[in-house]
Design a protein around this motif. Structure first.
Motif, PDB file in Angstrom:
ATOM      1  N   TRP A 201     -12.878 -48.915 -19.944  1.00 51.50           N
ATOM      2  CA  TRP A 201     -11.727 -48.506 -19.147  1.00 51.50           C
ATOM      3  C   TRP A 201     -11.227 -47.148 -19.640  1.00 51.50           C
ATOM      4  O   TRP A 201     -11.028 -46.940 -20.819  1.00 51.50           O
ATOM      5  CB  TRP A 201     -10.613 -49.543 -19.265  1.00 51.50           C
ATOM      6  CG  TRP A 201      -9.387 -49.170 -18.478  1.00 51.50           C
ATOM      7  CD1 TRP A 201      -8.252 -48.597 -18.952  1.00 51.50           C
ATOM      8  CD2 TRP A 201      -9.194 -49.346 -17.078  1.00 51.50           C
ATOM      9  NE1 TRP A 201      -7.352 -48.395 -17.949  1.00 51.50           N
ATOM     10  CE2 TRP A 201      -7.903 -48.851 -16.767  1.00 51.50           C
ATOM     11  CE3 TRP A 201      -9.976 -49.862 -16.046  1.00 51.50           C
ATOM     12  CZ2 TRP A 201      -7.380 -48.862 -15.479  1.00 51.50           C
ATOM     13  CZ3 TRP A 201      -9.456 -49.879 -14.750  1.00 51.50           C
ATOM     14  CH2 TRP A 201      -8.173 -49.380 -14.488  1.00 51.50           C
ATOM     15  N   ILE A 202     -11.027 -46.216 -18.702  1.00 54.83           N
ATOM     16  CA  ILE A 202     -10.529 -44.887 -19.049  1.00 54.83           C
ATOM     17  C   ILE A 202      -9.041 -44.830 -18.721  1.00 54.83           C
ATOM     18  O   ILE A 202      -8.649 -44.879 -17.546  1.00 54.83           O
ATOM     19  CB  ILE A 202     -11.298 -43.788 -18.283  1.00 54.83           C
ATOM     20  CG1 ILE A 202     -12.777 -43.814 -18.659  1.00 54.83           C
ATOM     21  CG2 ILE A 202     -10.698 -42.414 -18.571  1.00 54.83           C
ATOM     22  CD1 ILE A 202     -13.626 -42.823 -17.889  1.00 54.83           C
ATOM     23  N   ASP A 203      -8.213 -44.737 -19.735  1.00 53.01           N
ATOM     24  CA  ASP A 203      -6.763 -44.649 -19.519  1.00 53.01           C
ATOM     25  C   ASP A 203      -6.375 -43.271 -18.995  1.00 53.01           C
ATOM     26  O   ASP A 203      -5.547 -43.139 -18.094  1.00 53.01           O
ATOM     27  CB  ASP A 203      -6.011 -44.918 -20.833  1.00 53.01           C
ATOM     28  CG  ASP A 203      -6.178 -46.344 -21.317  1.00 53.01           C
ATOM     29  OD1 ASP A 203      -6.282 -47.252 -20.474  1.00 53.01           O
ATOM     30  OD2 ASP A 203      -6.237 -46.547 -22.545  1.00 53.01           O
ATOM     31  N   VAL A 204      -6.960 -42.234 -19.615  1.00 52.08           N
ATOM     32  CA  VAL A 204      -6.623 -40.854 -19.256  1.00 52.08           C
ATOM     33  C   VAL A 204      -7.924 -40.099 -18.999  1.00 52.08           C
ATOM     34  O   VAL A 204      -8.804 -40.064 -19.863  1.00 52.08           O
ATOM     35  CB  VAL A 204      -5.829 -40.155 -20.391  1.00 52.08           C
ATOM     36  CG1 VAL A 204      -5.393 -38.759 -19.952  1.00 52.08           C
ATOM     37  CG2 VAL A 204      -4.633 -40.982 -20.810  1.00 52.08           C
ATOM     38  N   THR A 205      -8.054 -39.504 -17.832  1.00 50.78           N
ATOM     39  CA  THR A 205      -9.278 -38.774 -17.509  1.00 50.78           C
ATOM     40  C   THR A 205      -9.273 -37.408 -18.189  1.00 50.78           C
ATOM     41  O   THR A 205      -8.212 -36.906 -18.618  1.00 50.78           O
ATOM     42  CB  THR A 205      -9.430 -38.575 -16.000  1.00 50.78           C
ATOM     43  OG1 THR A 205      -8.383 -37.696 -15.539  1.00 50.78           O
ATOM     44  CG2 THR A 205      -9.352 -39.904 -15.269  1.00 50.78           C
ATOM     45  N   LEU A 206     -10.443 -36.795 -18.248  1.00 56.33           N
ATOM     46  CA  LEU A 206     -10.551 -35.457 -18.830  1.00 56.33           C
ATOM     47  C   LEU A 206      -9.768 -34.448 -17.988  1.00 56.33           C
ATOM     48  O   LEU A 206      -9.188 -33.493 -18.523  1.00 56.33           O
ATOM     49  CB  LEU A 206     -12.025 -35.050 -18.938  1.00 56.33           C
ATOM     50  CG  LEU A 206     -12.360 -33.857 -19.840  1.00 56.33           C
ATOM     51  CD1 LEU A 206     -11.829 -34.056 -21.250  1.00 56.33           C
ATOM     52  CD2 LEU A 206     -13.868 -33.620 -19.868  1.00 56.33           C
ATOM     53  N   GLY A 207      -9.724 -34.683 -16.675  1.00 53.57           N
ATOM     54  CA  GLY A 207      -8.938 -33.815 -15.807  1.00 53.57           C
ATOM     55  C   GLY A 207      -7.451 -33.888 -16.114  1.00 53.57           C
ATOM     56  O   GLY A 207      -6.743 -32.871 -16.117  1.00 53.57           O
ATOM     57  N   GLN A 208      -6.956 -35.095 -16.399  1.00 55.03           N
ATOM     58  CA  GLN A 208      -5.545 -35.261 -16.768  1.00 55.03           C
ATOM     59  C   GLN A 208      -5.244 -34.595 -18.103  1.00 55.03           C
ATOM     60  O   GLN A 208      -4.183 -33.991 -18.280  1.00 55.03           O
ATOM     61  CB  GLN A 208      -5.200 -36.752 -16.827  1.00 55.03           C
ATOM     62  CG  GLN A 208      -5.140 -37.427 -15.466  1.00 55.03           C
ATOM     63  CD  GLN A 208      -4.974 -38.937 -15.583  1.00 55.03           C
ATOM     64  OE1 GLN A 208      -5.770 -39.618 -16.218  1.00 55.03           O
ATOM     65  NE2 GLN A 208      -3.930 -39.471 -14.953  1.00 55.03           N
ATOM     66  N   TRP A 209      -6.171 -34.713 -19.021  1.00 54.66           N
ATOM     67  CA  TRP A 209      -6.024 -34.037 -20.312  1.00 54.66           C
ATOM     68  C   TRP A 209      -5.918 -32.527 -20.103  1.00 54.66           C
ATOM     69  O   TRP A 209      -5.065 -31.860 -20.694  1.00 54.66           O
ATOM     70  CB  TRP A 209      -7.207 -34.356 -21.208  1.00 54.66           C
ATOM     71  CG  TRP A 209      -7.004 -35.460 -22.187  1.00 54.66           C
ATOM     72  CD1 TRP A 209      -7.587 -36.692 -22.179  1.00 54.66           C
ATOM     73  CD2 TRP A 209      -6.171 -35.437 -23.356  1.00 54.66           C
ATOM     74  NE1 TRP A 209      -7.166 -37.437 -23.258  1.00 54.66           N
ATOM     75  CE2 TRP A 209      -6.295 -36.690 -24.001  1.00 54.66           C
ATOM     76  CE3 TRP A 209      -5.327 -34.486 -23.916  1.00 54.66           C
ATOM     77  CZ2 TRP A 209      -5.615 -37.007 -25.167  1.00 54.66           C
ATOM     78  CZ3 TRP A 209      -4.637 -34.800 -25.088  1.00 54.66           C
ATOM     79  CH2 TRP A 209      -4.781 -36.050 -25.690  1.00 54.66           C
ATOM     80  N   LYS A 210      -6.811 -31.989 -19.294  1.00 51.88           N
ATOM     81  CA  LYS A 210      -6.827 -30.541 -19.059  1.00 51.88           C
ATOM     82  C   LYS A 210      -5.516 -30.076 -18.429  1.00 51.88           C
ATOM     83  O   LYS A 210      -4.986 -29.010 -18.767  1.00 51.88           O
ATOM     84  CB  LYS A 210      -8.021 -30.168 -18.174  1.00 51.88           C
ATOM     85  CG  LYS A 210      -8.380 -28.685 -18.188  1.00 51.88           C
ATOM     86  CD  LYS A 210      -9.755 -28.445 -17.624  1.00 51.88           C
ATOM     87  CE  LYS A 210     -10.153 -26.976 -17.782  1.00 51.88           C
ATOM     88  NZ  LYS A 210      -9.428 -26.090 -16.853  1.00 51.88           N
ATOM     89  N   GLN A 211      -4.980 -30.891 -17.521  1.00 45.04           N
ATOM     90  CA  GLN A 211      -3.696 -30.567 -16.906  1.00 45.04           C
ATOM     91  C   GLN A 211      -2.580 -30.556 -17.950  1.00 45.04           C
ATOM     92  O   GLN A 211      -1.710 -29.673 -17.940  1.00 45.04           O
ATOM     93  CB  GLN A 211      -3.385 -31.603 -15.812  1.00 45.04           C
ATOM     94  CG  GLN A 211      -2.175 -31.276 -14.956  1.00 45.04           C
ATOM     95  CD  GLN A 211      -2.389 -30.071 -14.060  1.00 45.04           C
ATOM     96  OE1 GLN A 211      -3.517 -29.748 -13.705  1.00 45.04           O
ATOM     97  NE2 GLN A 211      -1.296 -29.392 -13.711  1.00 45.04           N
TER      98      GLN A 211
END
Length: 254
Positions: A201-211
């Motif tokens: 399960w991915i809580d936070v995507t890499l895209g959300q991190w980048k944002q």
């Protein structure tokens, strides 16, 4: 009473020093050591730096392998290994990444180590990589001291930077790392942590991190890239740098 207290603290400090590992305690470190390099690439697939990964030669197995207790390896020996290989570093490579633990960086002798490495490779940017779990699972006192050290390094050195590596997709990491983001220069994500599957399960995507990181002037690195899908993700999100077995395994520097 004052004299007795002073003697007690001197004895306590001496015992603590003798038990200290990870800086200059050479006990049980008698093998042959060498740094292997794993290249870090930019968006255009140009090599920009090496992550230096310590390896120990096993005469019994006739091969180089990860040393036992590498997280506590004496830093004086680490500097000696870098010094022995300094002439092998490609002139086009301007950055060297070195792994350290939080305890090593907090030790009062760590500045001597950093100055030593600077003297060995004065033309390179030195990036000290701290593991995210090591940072976030440190106690309150260690975190407070780490913040103080990071501020000192930022003020004192222009060619030494700090990176937090092994950052994953967990909510814990996403929320707890904030206090360190203004004090570091690089953040390295573990590509495997963002693999989508039924069992992960991915809580936070890499895209959300980048944002989230937009307001910080950080170099973003995707590490441990092993599949084409992970490389495609890095390209899609325009990640600054990438590194992993897909591009190159750690190899002897020649």
């Amino acid at each position: 009473m004052f004299t007795a207290i002073c003697i007690f603290f001197c004895i306590e400090a001496y015992v603590r020093y003798k038990r200290k590992i990870g800086i200059d305690e050479d006990k049980d470190y008698h093998q042959k050591y060498q740094y292997f390099g794993q290249t870090i690439y930019d968006k255009s697939n140009h090599p920009t730096g090496y992550e230096l990964l310590l390896r120990e030669y096993s005469a019994q197995d006739n091969k180089w392998q990860l040393p036992y207790g590498v997280e506590n390896f004496p830093l004086n020996r680490a500097a000696e290994a870098i010094e022995a290989q300094a002439k092998l570093f490609d002139n086009s490579i301007k950055m060297l990444a070195i792994n350290m633990t939080v305890s090593q960086l907090l030790d009062y002798r760590s500045e001597n180590f950093l100055n030593w490495v600077q003297g060995i490779v004065p033309d390179k940017l030195i990036v000290v990589e701290l593991d995210a779990r090591d940072v976030l699972q440190s106690n309150w006192w260690k975190k407070r001291r780490l913040i103080q050290i990071l501020k000192i390094l930022d003020r004192k050195y222009t060619d030494i930077e700090i990176s937090i590596e092994g950052v994953d997709s967990s909510t814990f990491c996403y929320k707890k790392i904030d206090m360190f983001l203004p004090l570091i220069s690089d953040i390295k994500f573990d590509a495997a942590a963002f693999n989508k599957s039924e069992n992960h399960w991915i809580d936070v995507t890499l895209g959300q991190w980048k944002q989230k990181l937009k307001k910080y002037d950080l170099n973003i690195v995707l590490g441990k890239v092993e599949t084409q899908n992970q490389d495609d993700l890095a390209k899609q999100l325009k990640i600054d740098y990438r590194q992993g077995y897909l591009y190159q395994k750690p190899t002897q520097i020649e």
